[in-house]
Design an enzyme around this catalytic site. Structure first.
Site, PDB file in Angstrom:
ATOM      1  N   PHE A  30      -8.178   4.501   4.444  1.00 39.60           N
ATOM      2  CA  PHE A  30      -7.861   3.720   5.499  1.00 39.60           C
ATOM      3  C   PHE A  30      -8.697   2.974   6.079  1.00 39.60           C
ATOM      4  O   PHE A  30      -8.574   2.384   7.224  1.00 39.60           O
ATOM      5  CB  PHE A  30      -6.998   4.524   6.536  1.00 39.60           C
ATOM      6  CG  PHE A  30      -5.702   4.831   5.992  1.00 39.60           C
ATOM      7  CD1 PHE A  30      -4.573   4.415   5.810  1.00 39.60           C
ATOM      8  CD2 PHE A  30      -5.536   6.485   5.784  1.00 39.60           C
ATOM      9  CE1 PHE A  30      -3.309   4.743   5.381  1.00 39.60           C
ATOM     10  CE2 PHE A  30      -4.462   6.998   5.403  1.00 39.60           C
ATOM     11  CZ  PHE A  30      -3.215   6.209   5.156  1.00 39.60           C
ATOM     12  N   CYS A  71      -7.104   1.139   9.491  1.00 40.30           N
ATOM     13  CA  CYS A  71      -5.870   0.873   9.294  1.00 40.30           C
ATOM     14  C   CYS A  71      -5.274   1.108  10.534  1.00 40.30           C
ATOM     15  O   CYS A  71      -5.232   2.423  10.663  1.00 40.30           O
ATOM     16  CB  CYS A  71      -5.154   1.590   8.241  1.00 40.30           C
ATOM     17  SG  CYS A  71      -3.409   1.059   7.824  1.00 40.30           S
ATOM     18  N   THR A  91       0.876  -1.216  -0.008  1.00 40.56           N
ATOM     19  CA  THR A  91      -0.085  -0.045   0.045  1.00 40.56           C
ATOM     20  C   THR A  91       0.887   1.315  -0.107  1.00 40.56           C
ATOM     21  O   THR A  91       0.622   2.310  -0.845  1.00 40.56           O
ATOM     22  CB  THR A  91      -0.889   0.010   1.209  1.00 40.56           C
ATOM     23  OG1 THR A  91       0.136  -0.317   2.350  1.00 40.56           O
ATOM     24  CG2 THR A  91      -2.105  -0.872   1.153  1.00 40.56           C
TER      25      THR A  91
HETATM   26  C1  HEM Z   1      -6.258  -2.162   7.813  1.00 40.55           C
HETATM   27  C2  HEM Z   1      -5.047   0.528   4.037  1.00 40.55           C
HETATM   28  C3  HEM Z   1      -0.621   0.860   5.116  1.00 40.55           C
HETATM   29  C4  HEM Z   1      -1.353  -2.243   8.824  1.00 40.55           C
HETATM   30  C5  HEM Z   1      -6.233  -1.397   6.408  1.00 40.55           C
HETATM   31  C6  HEM Z   1      -7.575  -1.101   5.873  1.00 40.55           C
HETATM   32  C7  HEM Z   1      -7.438  -0.119   4.758  1.00 40.55           C
HETATM   33  C8  HEM Z   1      -5.719  -0.093   4.730  1.00 40.55           C
HETATM   34  C9  HEM Z   1      -8.186   0.344   3.846  1.00 40.55           C
HETATM   35  C10 HEM Z   1      -8.936  -1.755   6.123  1.00 40.55           C
HETATM   36  C11 HEM Z   1      -9.124  -2.981   5.567  1.00 40.55           C
HETATM   37  C12 HEM Z   1     -10.594  -3.808   5.677  1.00 40.55           C
HETATM   38  O1  HEM Z   1     -11.397  -2.933   6.473  1.00 40.55           O
HETATM   39  O2  HEM Z   1     -10.788  -4.557   5.476  1.00 40.55           O
HETATM   40  C13 HEM Z   1      -3.732   1.148   3.980  1.00 40.55           C
HETATM   41  C14 HEM Z   1      -3.160   2.082   3.172  1.00 40.55           C
HETATM   42  C15 HEM Z   1      -1.903   2.077   3.430  1.00 40.55           C
HETATM   43  C16 HEM Z   1      -1.721   1.194   4.671  1.00 40.55           C
HETATM   44  C17 HEM Z   1      -3.940   2.588   2.045  1.00 40.55           C
HETATM   45  C18 HEM Z   1      -0.814   3.035   3.097  1.00 40.55           C
HETATM   46  C19 HEM Z   1      -0.797   4.120   2.404  1.00 40.55           C
HETATM   47  C20 HEM Z   1      -0.305   0.078   6.424  1.00 40.55           C
HETATM   48  C21 HEM Z   1       1.082  -0.076   7.204  1.00 40.55           C
HETATM   49  C22 HEM Z   1       0.597  -0.979   8.158  1.00 40.55           C
HETATM   50  C23 HEM Z   1      -0.683  -1.314   7.999  1.00 40.55           C
HETATM   51  C24 HEM Z   1       2.244   0.703   6.972  1.00 40.55           C
HETATM   52  C25 HEM Z   1       1.596  -1.698   9.149  1.00 40.55           C
HETATM   53  C26 HEM Z   1       2.850  -1.452   9.385  1.00 40.55           C
HETATM   54  C27 HEM Z   1      -2.795  -2.589   8.637  1.00 40.55           C
HETATM   55  C28 HEM Z   1      -3.308  -3.558   9.580  1.00 40.55           C
HETATM   56  C29 HEM Z   1      -4.797  -3.415   9.313  1.00 40.55           C
HETATM   57  C30 HEM Z   1      -4.891  -2.405   8.160  1.00 40.55           C
HETATM   58  C31 HEM Z   1      -2.885  -4.394  10.760  1.00 40.55           C
HETATM   59  C32 HEM Z   1      -6.108  -4.317  10.100  1.00 40.55           C
HETATM   60  C33 HEM Z   1      -6.348  -3.549  11.260  1.00 40.55           C
HETATM   61  C34 HEM Z   1      -7.551  -4.288  11.990  1.00 40.55           C
HETATM   62  O3  HEM Z   1      -8.428  -4.486  11.337  1.00 40.55           O
HETATM   63  O4  HEM Z   1      -7.301  -4.394  13.097  1.00 40.55           O
HETATM   64  N1  HEM Z   1      -5.367  -0.697   5.922  1.00 40.55           N
HETATM   65  N2  HEM Z   1      -2.960   0.475   5.048  1.00 40.55           N
HETATM   66  N3  HEM Z   1      -1.267  -0.497   6.961  1.00 40.55           N
HETATM   67  N4  HEM Z   1      -3.809  -2.064   7.911  1.00 40.55           N
HETATM   68 FE1  HEM Z   1      -3.339  -0.575   6.547  1.00 40.55          FE
END
Ligand code: HEM
Length: 460
Positions: free
Chosen positions: A397, A404, A268
């Site tokens: 996010f 996220c 991402t």
């Molecule tokens: C969840 C986008 C960077 C870890 C999510 C979700 C989105 C997202 C849309 C929700 C997904 C859902 O509802 O099914 C992004 C974007 C990023 C990014 C656009 C960068 C521009 C990161 C980074 C990490 C990360 C750098 C870790 C170091 C996570 C985790 C979740 C998550 C662990 C699940 C959270 C939960 O449900 O408890 N992300 N993400 N993401 N993201 Fe990111």
């Protein structure tokens, strides 16, 4: 009252609506269908899925008292290696709550600020490699993938992938990419066929074992040689207790979280940086404004990279937000009603319990009602000129408790990287006529987007 039928293109007998979606560009197809069928429509793919894209309907789907995260078919496949890690766990699973409570403080702005030195270490390696290849065209996405992979490895587990020192990607990275691609193919095939395709199944299982083995080695080493001063996530996962129950994460769950950070943490953020680079090269005025800001903030830090105050990079932040609007790297998320009787949306559309309802971010983020006549244009100023932005029209996010956890990490990394890039390099597109083409895996990235970098100063 009878529910309002949800619009749907005509199904074929055997394939349902599969022919309506171009598998190599499903996000483009789904966006075009939204333009044709409106802000809510449904398709019969492997299962029936409802697609939603207006701020009003998204406002309903993101009401956490009515809807909860749904683990889509693609995420179910990712569970084969990320298990009940944060990203792929159902909210009801006890490990989601446990890991969420333990890790939330580890992803706070204060904790992430402490990672600036580790982030700069990897960013500097990227800048050196650009200098070394000055004037030669390279794929921006390739360089940014190395950056974000190495950054998550170093910041999360103090593990060096050393991607800028090798011509090939680290084997760990290659396994990861293969697993993600295979998960996507599997999620589109009937389950039985996945078992019949034994050779691909055997390779898949082998790759999973190899990924887990490498994670387990890293954990075992840290347990043997503790490093209490490391501000990394591995320490948080091994040492921190649930503030409420005193419980620790199990070794199995730590492994799942490691895999999760590797997946979520790199694709991402590298997509975000690649799209941002594309947009600022298309608009030199934006590039120059970003450079002015970066030069000023770097000068204020006395040129000391560890002292750069990234929160002052507000124009660069607006560039990133605008890239996340037009090209959300994680282009969709999926929810389902909490109540047994399902939910009825404004307009009388009924969503039964267990039905997947997917928010299409591309269409939402370009909704002309919410974003105005220039919705399709890249305009960072819209984040700075004081206009009101409806939160239901912008969800790059995700949403609520399942949003996220890494967003502060991602934004800090991307802000610092972009600031140093624009301040140190003159950039050009290799092909000045390049027009954005999209490559899609679980996330989206510009395809075949090549740039040339020239150091702005000699002896920098
Ligand atoms: C969840 C986008 C960077 C870890 C999510 C979700 C989105 C997202 C849309 C929700 C997904 C859902 O509802 O099914 C992004 C974007 C990023 C990014 C656009 C960068 C521009 C990161 C980074 C990490 C990360 C750098 C870790 C170091 C996570 C985790 C979740 C998550 C662990 C699940 C959270 C939960 O449900 O408890 N992300 N993400 N993401 N993201 Fe990111």
């Amino acid at each position: 009252t009878t529910p309002t039928p949800i619009p749907q293109p005509k199904e074929t007998l055997l394939l349902g609506n599969l022919p309506d979606v171009d598998q190599s560009d499903s996000i483009g197809s789904l966006q075009r269908l939204a333009a044709l069928y409106g802000p809510i429509y449904q398709l019969r793919l492997k299962d029936k899925v409802v697609f939603v894209s207006s701020p009003a309907l998204v406002g309903e789907l993101t009401d956490e008292s009515r809807f909860k995260k749904y683990i889509s078919n693609a995420l179910k496949e990712v569970r084969n290696f990320a298990g009940d890690g944060l990203f792929t766990a159902w909210g009801e699973e006890p490990n989601w709550t446990l890991a969420h409570r333990i890790l939330i403080p580890a992803f706070s702005p204060v904790a992430i600020k402490k990672m600036q030195g580790m982030m700069m270490d990897i960013i500097s390696q990227m800048l050196m490699s650009w200098e070394h290849h000055a004037g030669t065209a390279f794929e921006a996405a390739n360089s940014y993938t190395r950056l974000t992979f190495d950054t998550i490895g170093w910041c999360a587990f103090r593990y060096r992938f050393n991607s800028f020192h090798a011509s090939e990607m680290h084997p760990f990275v290659e396994i990861m990419v293969k697993l993600l691609l295979e998960s996507q193919s599997r999620s589109r095939r009937p389950g039985l066929l996945n078992q019949v395709l034994r050779s691909s199944d055997a390779a898949y299982r082998h790759n999973i074992d190899e990924l887990w083995r490498q994670c387990d080695v890293i954990v075992a080493e840290r347990r043997k040689f503790p490093d209490p001063d490391a501000h990394d996530l591995l320490n948080n996962m091994i040492l921190d207790k649930d503030p409420k129950t005193g419980e620790h994460l199990s070794d199995e769950n730590i492994r799942y979280q490691m895999v999760t950070f590797l997946i979520a943490g790199h694709e991402t953020t590298s997509g975000l940086l690649t799209f941002s680079t594309y947009y600022i090269l298309k608009q030199p005025a934006v590039f120059h404004k970003a450079r002015e800001e970066a030069d000023r903030v770097i000068a204020e830090a006395g040129g000391n990279l560890l002292k750069i105050n990234h929160s002052k990079l507000t124009y660069i932040e607006a560039i990133l937000k605008e890239a996340l609007r037009l090209q959300p790297p994680a282009p969709a998320f999926t929810v389902t009603p909490i109540k047994e009787e399902g939910e009825t949306l404004e307009g009388g559309y009924h969503i039964p319990h267990g039905q997947a309802a997917t928010v299409l971010l591309h269409a939402l983020h370009r909704d002309p009602g919410a974003w105005g006549a220039d919705a399709e244009e890249f305009n960072p100023e819209r984040w700075l000129d004081g206009r009101k932005i409806d939160p239901n029209s912008y969800k790059p996010f995700g949403n609520g408790a399942r949003a996220c956890i890494g967003r502060i990490f991602a934004m800090q990394e991307a802000q610092l990287a972009l600031a140093l890039i624009v301040s140190r390099f003159d950039l050009k597109m290799d092909d000045p006529a390049y027009d954005l083409a999209i490559k899609q895996t679980l996330t989206i990235k510009p395809a075949h987007f090549k740039i040339k970098a020239h150091p702005r100063f000699r002896n920098q």
